[in-house]
Design a protein around this motif. Structure first.
Motif, PDB file in Angstrom:
ATOM      1  N   PHE A   1      42.636  26.511  -4.237  1.00  0.00           N
ATOM      2  CA  PHE A   1      43.854  26.828  -4.999  1.00  0.00           C
ATOM      3  C   PHE A   1      43.691  26.373  -6.514  1.00  0.00           C
ATOM      4  O   PHE A   1      44.235  26.898  -7.336  1.00  0.00           O
ATOM      5  CB  PHE A   1      45.147  26.157  -4.509  1.00  0.00           C
ATOM      6  CG  PHE A   1      45.738  26.656  -3.278  1.00  0.00           C
ATOM      7  CD1 PHE A   1      46.264  27.734  -3.272  1.00  0.00           C
ATOM      8  CD2 PHE A   1      45.143  26.173  -1.813  1.00  0.00           C
ATOM      9  CE1 PHE A   1      46.880  28.329  -2.004  1.00  0.00           C
ATOM     10  CE2 PHE A   1      45.675  26.851  -0.798  1.00  0.00           C
ATOM     11  CZ  PHE A   1      46.510  27.866  -0.700  1.00  0.00           C
ATOM     12  N   SER A   2      43.001  25.238  -6.505  1.00  0.00           N
ATOM     13  CA  SER A   2      42.706  24.747  -7.974  1.00  0.00           C
ATOM     14  C   SER A   2      41.876  25.755  -8.642  1.00  0.00           C
ATOM     15  O   SER A   2      42.173  25.977  -9.820  1.00  0.00           O
ATOM     16  CB  SER A   2      41.925  23.414  -7.807  1.00  0.00           C
ATOM     17  OG  SER A   2      41.609  22.854  -9.111  1.00  0.00           O
ATOM     18  N   LYS A   3      40.822  26.257  -7.913  1.00  0.00           N
ATOM     19  CA  LYS A   3      40.084  27.300  -8.756  1.00  0.00           C
ATOM     20  C   LYS A   3      40.872  28.611  -8.975  1.00  0.00           C
ATOM     21  O   LYS A   3      40.445  29.108 -10.289  1.00  0.00           O
ATOM     22  CB  LYS A   3      38.969  27.783  -7.738  1.00  0.00           C
ATOM     23  CG  LYS A   3      38.059  28.791  -8.268  1.00  0.00           C
ATOM     24  CD  LYS A   3      36.713  29.024  -7.287  1.00  0.00           C
ATOM     25  CE  LYS A   3      37.227  28.978  -5.741  1.00  0.00           C
ATOM     26  NZ  LYS A   3      36.182  29.349  -4.986  1.00  0.00           N
ATOM     27  N   VAL A   4      41.470  28.897  -8.217  1.00  0.00           N
ATOM     28  CA  VAL A   4      42.700  30.113  -8.465  1.00  0.00           C
ATOM     29  C   VAL A   4      43.435  29.965  -9.540  1.00  0.00           C
ATOM     30  O   VAL A   4      43.529  30.850 -10.757  1.00  0.00           O
ATOM     31  CB  VAL A   4      43.127  30.592  -7.062  1.00  0.00           C
ATOM     32  CG1 VAL A   4      44.401  31.399  -7.536  1.00  0.00           C
ATOM     33  CG2 VAL A   4      42.427  31.174  -6.186  1.00  0.00           C
ATOM     34  N   LEU A   5      44.338  28.751  -9.606  1.00  0.00           N
ATOM     35  CA  LEU A   5      45.385  28.714 -10.474  1.00  0.00           C
ATOM     36  C   LEU A   5      44.747  27.886 -11.929  1.00  0.00           C
ATOM     37  O   LEU A   5      45.233  28.537 -13.046  1.00  0.00           O
ATOM     38  CB  LEU A   5      46.248  27.564 -10.165  1.00  0.00           C
ATOM     39  CG  LEU A   5      47.084  27.825  -8.774  1.00  0.00           C
ATOM     40  CD1 LEU A   5      48.023  26.699  -8.190  1.00  0.00           C
ATOM     41  CD2 LEU A   5      48.106  29.091  -9.048  1.00  0.00           C
ATOM     42  N   PHE A   6      43.747  27.426 -11.920  1.00  0.00           N
ATOM     43  CA  PHE A   6      43.241  26.907 -13.396  1.00  0.00           C
ATOM     44  C   PHE A   6      41.888  27.307 -13.760  1.00  0.00           C
ATOM     45  O   PHE A   6      41.844  27.888 -14.874  1.00  0.00           O
ATOM     46  CB  PHE A   6      43.280  25.309 -13.000  1.00  0.00           C
ATOM     47  CG  PHE A   6      44.417  24.679 -12.722  1.00  0.00           C
ATOM     48  CD1 PHE A   6      45.531  24.580 -13.507  1.00  0.00           C
ATOM     49  CD2 PHE A   6      44.554  24.148 -11.423  1.00  0.00           C
ATOM     50  CE1 PHE A   6      46.676  23.903 -13.048  1.00  0.00           C
ATOM     51  CE2 PHE A   6      45.733  23.751 -10.991  1.00  0.00           C
ATOM     52  CZ  PHE A   6      46.855  23.433 -11.751  1.00  0.00           C
ATOM     53  N   THR A   7      40.951  27.416 -12.856  1.00  0.00           N
ATOM     54  CA  THR A   7      39.698  27.993 -13.328  1.00  0.00           C
ATOM     55  C   THR A   7      39.713  29.415 -13.489  1.00  0.00           C
ATOM     56  O   THR A   7      39.237  29.928 -14.527  1.00  0.00           O
ATOM     57  CB  THR A   7      38.474  27.806 -12.311  1.00  0.00           C
ATOM     58  OG1 THR A   7      38.676  26.330 -11.993  1.00  0.00           O
ATOM     59  CG2 THR A   7      37.352  28.274 -12.939  1.00  0.00           C
TER      60      THR A   7
END
Length: 280
Positions: free
Chosen positions: A60-66
């Motif tokens: 989720f961190s990769k999807v939303l921010f990266t």
């Protein structure tokens, strides 16, 4: 009359079938969420599991921010809201005309044309629409998506609103006209307030159709600035490898706003459906 044992047997079988159908419907969503919180080692395991020993929020961190999916969410919200608004304005006016002036020849022709348009798959119109958008200079912009989404949801939205307007007694409008109310005031002060359940359900349909649409967003938009959420999920699918964790997390992000919106607005579907506009 069925005996008590037969009634009990029918109830048990009915509940078992309902539980089975519920599991069949819920399992894909459960697997999607589970895969989104699994680490890569578990996702690529040869033996799949229905639980995870090491849940992680890395995907989720990769999807939303990266990957910048917050921008795609904003684009999808903007396009879906504008397409929903335009569709509802046209559907309300056209639905009212279909309901009240259905005997007119032009109305009958328009009704038939809308019905025929629903029989044409959208993929057959992809190339003509692409050429039209290219000639008008609308490619790589929100306008191409808004026009496409609006075009395809207007017919069904119009039929939905027309069916609801048929249930509103015309005597209510005649009474308002006797009191000196014009057509615009009747629509704004009488028709629309009692049409809230139908407006919500129709508007939600138009919004979800625009939000979930993939084909036109994938073909008309290639720049990152105007890309919407659903086509952006394809960014996690490469030519040689697929990032299943990121793809599933992006799918959850795409489904979650619509699910929350539906759960929040479902109370409006039932309110007013059983009560008429004229009480006696």
């Amino acid at each position: 009359m069925l005996s008590r044992k037969k009634r009990l047997f029918i109830q048990v079988v009915s509940y078992l079938l309902l539980i089975l159908f519920t599991l069949i419907c819920v399992f894909p969503f459960y697997w999607m969420v589970l895969s989104a919180i699994k680490p890569d080692s578990e996702i690529r395991s040869a033996v799949p599991s229905l639980v995870t020993a090491m849940p992680t929020g890395k995907n989720f961190s990769k999807v939303l921010f990266t990957a910048g999916f917050l921008k795609y969410i904003k684009n999808s919200f903007f396009v879906s809201l504008v397409a929903c608004f335009i569709s509802m304005v046209i559907a309300v006016m056209a639905g009212y005309a279909f309901s009240r002036y259905y005997k007119e020849r032009l109305i009958k022709l328009s009704n038939f044309a809308m019905l025929m348009s629903q029989m044409i798959p959208g993929v057959l119109l992809l190339v003509p629409l692409y050429m039209i958008m290219r000639n008008l200079g609308f490619l790589e912009s929100y306008i191409s998506l808004i026009l496409s989404y609006t075009t395809f949801v207007i017919p069904l939205c119009t039929f939905m609103m027309s069916s609801f307007f048929d249930t509103i007694p015309i005597t209510l409008e005649e009474a308002a006209e006797i009191d000196g109310t014009n057509k615009l005031q009747i629509m704004l002060k009488i028709i629309l307030p009692v049409s809230v359940p139908s407006l919500v359900s129709t508007g939600l349909y138009a919004f979800i159709q625009a939000w979930n649409e993939f084909m036109f967003g994938y073909i008309f938009i290639s720049t990152d600035k105007y890309r919407t959420l659903t086509p952006a999920i394809m960014l996690f699918k490469g030519s040689n490898v697929i990032d299943w964790g990121g793809l599933m997390a992006a799918s959850v992000v795409a489904v979650l706003p619509v699910t929350c919106l539906f759960l929040f607005m479902q109370k409006y579907f039932l309110s007013g459906l059983m009560s008429g506009s004229v009480k006696g």
